[in-house]
Every structure is written in C-alpha cells, then in structure tokens.
Design a protein around this motif. Sequence first.
Motif, PDB file in Angstrom:
ATOM      1  N   GLN A 192       0.841  -1.207   0.000  1.00 33.47           N
ATOM      2  CA  GLN A 192       0.000   0.000   0.000  1.00 33.47           C
ATOM      3  C   GLN A 192       0.875   1.256   0.000  1.00 33.47           C
ATOM      4  N   LYS A 193       1.918   1.259   0.798  1.00 39.03           N
ATOM      5  CA  LYS A 193       2.823   2.406   0.878  1.00 39.03           C
ATOM      6  C   LYS A 193       3.534   2.632  -0.459  1.00 39.03           C
ATOM      7  N   LEU A 194       4.019   1.567  -1.073  1.00 33.22           N
ATOM      8  CA  LEU A 194       4.711   1.681  -2.364  1.00 33.22           C
ATOM      9  C   LEU A 194       3.765   2.168  -3.455  1.00 33.22           C
TER      10      LEU A 194
ATOM     11  N   ARG B 118       4.107   5.640  -5.592  1.00 27.47           N
ATOM     12  CA  ARG B 118       4.163   5.666  -7.060  1.00 27.47           C
ATOM     13  C   ARG B 118       3.066   6.542  -7.634  1.00 27.47           C
ATOM     14  N   ALA B 119       1.871   6.470  -7.046  1.00 25.95           N
ATOM     15  CA  ALA B 119       0.753   7.280  -7.536  1.00 25.95           C
ATOM     16  C   ALA B 119       1.001   8.765  -7.343  1.00 25.95           C
ATOM     17  N   SER B 120       1.724   9.112  -6.293  1.00 23.20           N
ATOM     18  CA  SER B 120       2.011  10.524  -6.027  1.00 23.20           C
ATOM     19  C   SER B 120       3.262  10.996  -6.743  1.00 23.20           C
ATOM     20  N   GLY B 121       3.966  10.080  -7.426  1.00 24.79           N
ATOM     21  CA  GLY B 121       5.167  10.443  -8.151  1.00 24.79           C
ATOM     22  C   GLY B 121       6.418  10.492  -7.291  1.00 24.79           C
TER      23      GLY B 121
END
Length: 130
Positions: A119-121, A125-128
């Motif tokens: 979840q953290k990864l 990634r979604a936030s760049g």
Amino acid sequence: MQTHKGSCHCKRVSFEFDGGVGAAIECNCSICRMKGAIWYGTDDAHFRILSGVDDLALYQFGTMTAKHYSCKSCGVSPFSRPRIAPAMWVVNLRCVDGIELSGLEIQLFDGHHWEAAAQKLLQARASGAV
C-alpha cells in the motif's frame, strides 16, 4: 537503450531485458529473503526468455498471485512475476551479467509486512514520489 543478459547457474535458462538499471529492490518476504534476490522490474515489451522455458519450474504460495520461476536443473531463481504487479517481471540482478550491485541504489521492500508495504509503495508511485 541498453540490453542486459542473464541466466541461471547452469545456463539452461537464459533471458535478456532492456533498460538502464539504476535502482533495485530488496524484499524481506519469506521467499525473497531466502533467495537473496535483488530485483529489477520490467514489462513484457522489455523482457525476453531466450532459452530454457521447458527447464523452468513454477512455485506459488499464499495468495497464489506471484509466480516464482526457477531452473529445474540448478535451482536458481532468475525471474518472477511479482504479487504487487503480476503482469510485470522482476529480474534477479544476481543472475545478470555485468551488473555491479554495489553501484546501485537498493530500496528495501518490507515484504514481511506485505500488505502495508505494498500500500505504501503504490501510494508513493501514484504521487510520483517513486
């Protein structure tokens, strides 16, 4: 784009992938920790199995999502399809010719606590951020 070649220990299974390897992942889940693998992720378009498809054994456990491949002859695990992205490949950089691991940025993935780490990864990634 650079092409990297690798194989299992006995060379029955060989592969190649395209890309610049600047960072890798070390996972401490039960299987990766025992393998001592250092992973680099790539996709189908940039990864090719060159020989030994029939020499591969498939191992799955837990959710049965990840596909861990190893050579039936020597037992080395050169690549997998990871649970976090089952359509991708992760290559064990210890099986790749000419890769100097000490020169890479190695990110730790807490696979021992897989759900929280995934979840953290994915959020990073979604936030760049990754």
